[in-house]
Write a protein that holds these residues in place. Structure first.
Motif, PDB file in Angstrom:
ATOM      1  N   GLN A  32       0.820  -1.206   0.000  1.00 58.02           N
ATOM      2  CA  GLN A  32       0.000   0.000   0.000  1.00 58.02           C
ATOM      3  C   GLN A  32       0.863   1.268   0.000  1.00 58.02           C
ATOM      4  OE1 GLN A  32      -2.555   0.782   3.463  1.00 58.02           O
ATOM      5  NE2 GLN A  32      -4.210   1.263   2.041  1.00 58.02           N
ATOM      6  N   GLU A  33       2.002   1.206   0.682  1.00 58.97           N
ATOM      7  CA  GLU A  33       2.899   2.368   0.707  1.00 58.97           C
ATOM      8  C   GLU A  33       3.376   2.725  -0.699  1.00 58.97           C
ATOM      9  OE1 GLU A  33       5.227   5.507   2.024  1.00 58.97           O
ATOM     10  OE2 GLU A  33       3.721   4.367   3.162  1.00 58.97           O
ATOM     11  N   LYS A  64      -2.814   4.055  -1.097  1.00 56.24           N
ATOM     12  CA  LYS A  64      -2.918   5.245  -0.261  1.00 56.24           C
ATOM     13  C   LYS A  64      -3.105   4.805   1.189  1.00 56.24           C
ATOM     14  CE  LYS A  64      -4.892   8.187  -3.883  1.00 56.24           C
ATOM     15  NZ  LYS A  64      -6.049   9.057  -4.272  1.00 56.24           N
TER      16      LYS A  64
END
Length: 265
Positions: A96-97, A101
């Motif tokens: 996700q990083e 978001k």
């Protein structure tokens, strides 16, 4: 003859090569090989089985890499599938990083929860069915016949193992291992706790035992106090983590807000 520090039997090399192998395996099987390299560390963070920290380390020329930390205090007393779940849980944060978001702070948002489900792990604030899917403190459990368990099958049938274990897990770690949903998965490798299947390891591990601390020191050189003279301990809600109470050991409490169990901190 003195053993070479580069020997493949060196504990540091052995441990981190095993963790790197698992990371690469799940990257290929669950994330299509998209995830960049990271630095995997072992950290005994209290009440934390693992965490992700973005761009935590840097090189002399200014390059950065993310950190995934695992708590080795759990390794001997939770099924290996549970330990691998923790690794993949943090890999989802890393995904996700770089490709999504992230939520604010420690918040596990809907995008993260959906990614977890897509790779075969069900987010749950309690680690059990019925828990909340999003929040600040999140556990998970494996979805039957999902991608995560399929990837575990491929890894564990290649004789993958963790070779080194913390000898002094707490009694709380043992209880969490016994409650793990991984113990309820049928006909798969890695669903029993290591100390239940290996006699030599069981004899070496002493839950709740004392750790020799002669070398422990704070930054100013003072030995930290390791003695708790109180007959009360602190409990915090394992779900919403908004409430804490003090009480006698072994009491059982349920949070009136999220219905999760209070656990010792």
């Amino acid at each position: 003859m003195q053993r070479s520090v580069t020997s493949p039997t060196a504990p540091t090399e052995k441990t981190y090569s095993e963790l790197q192998l698992a990371y690469s395996h799940f990257n290929d099987h669950l994330f299509e090989g998209q995830l960049p390299h990271c630095l995997i560390t072992l950290q005994r963070e209290k009440r934390t089985v693992g965490y992700f920290s973005a761009a935590r380390f840097a090189t002399l020329d200014g390059r950065t890499t993310d950190e995934i930390a695992l708590n080795p205090s759990y390794f001997a007393v939770v099924p290996i599938i549970e330990t691998l779940q923790t690794l993949v849980h943090e890999m989802a944060h890393l995904w996700q990083e770089h490709f999504g978001k992230p939520g604010r702070g420690r918040y596990h948002n809907e995008e993260w929860a959906s990614k977890m489900e897509s790779i075969g792990l069900m987010p749950s604030s309690t680690g059990q069915p019925g828990g909340m899917r999003t929040g600040d403190r999140m556990a998970d459990y494996a979805i039957q016949n999902g991608l995560f368990l399929q990837a575990c099958d491929a890894l564990l049938t290649q004789h993958f193992q963790l070779s080194w274990y913390d000898r002094f897990p707490s009694e709380e770690h043992v209880r969490l291992g016994a409650q793990s949903m991984a113990t309820q998965i049928d006909a798969r490798h890695g669903t029993t706790v290591p100390i239940a299947t290996n006699v030599a390891l069981a004899n070496a591990v002493h839950p709740g035992g004392s750790v020799r601390s002669a070398s422990l020191a704070t930054a100013d050189g003072e030995r930290p106090s390791m003695v708790n003279k109180s007959n009360r301990i602190k409990y915090t809600c394992s779900g919403c983590a908004k409430f804490s109470v003090w009480g006698k050991p072994e009491i059982e409490l349920i949070c009136g807000k999220c219905k999760s169990e209070f656990v010792p901190v």
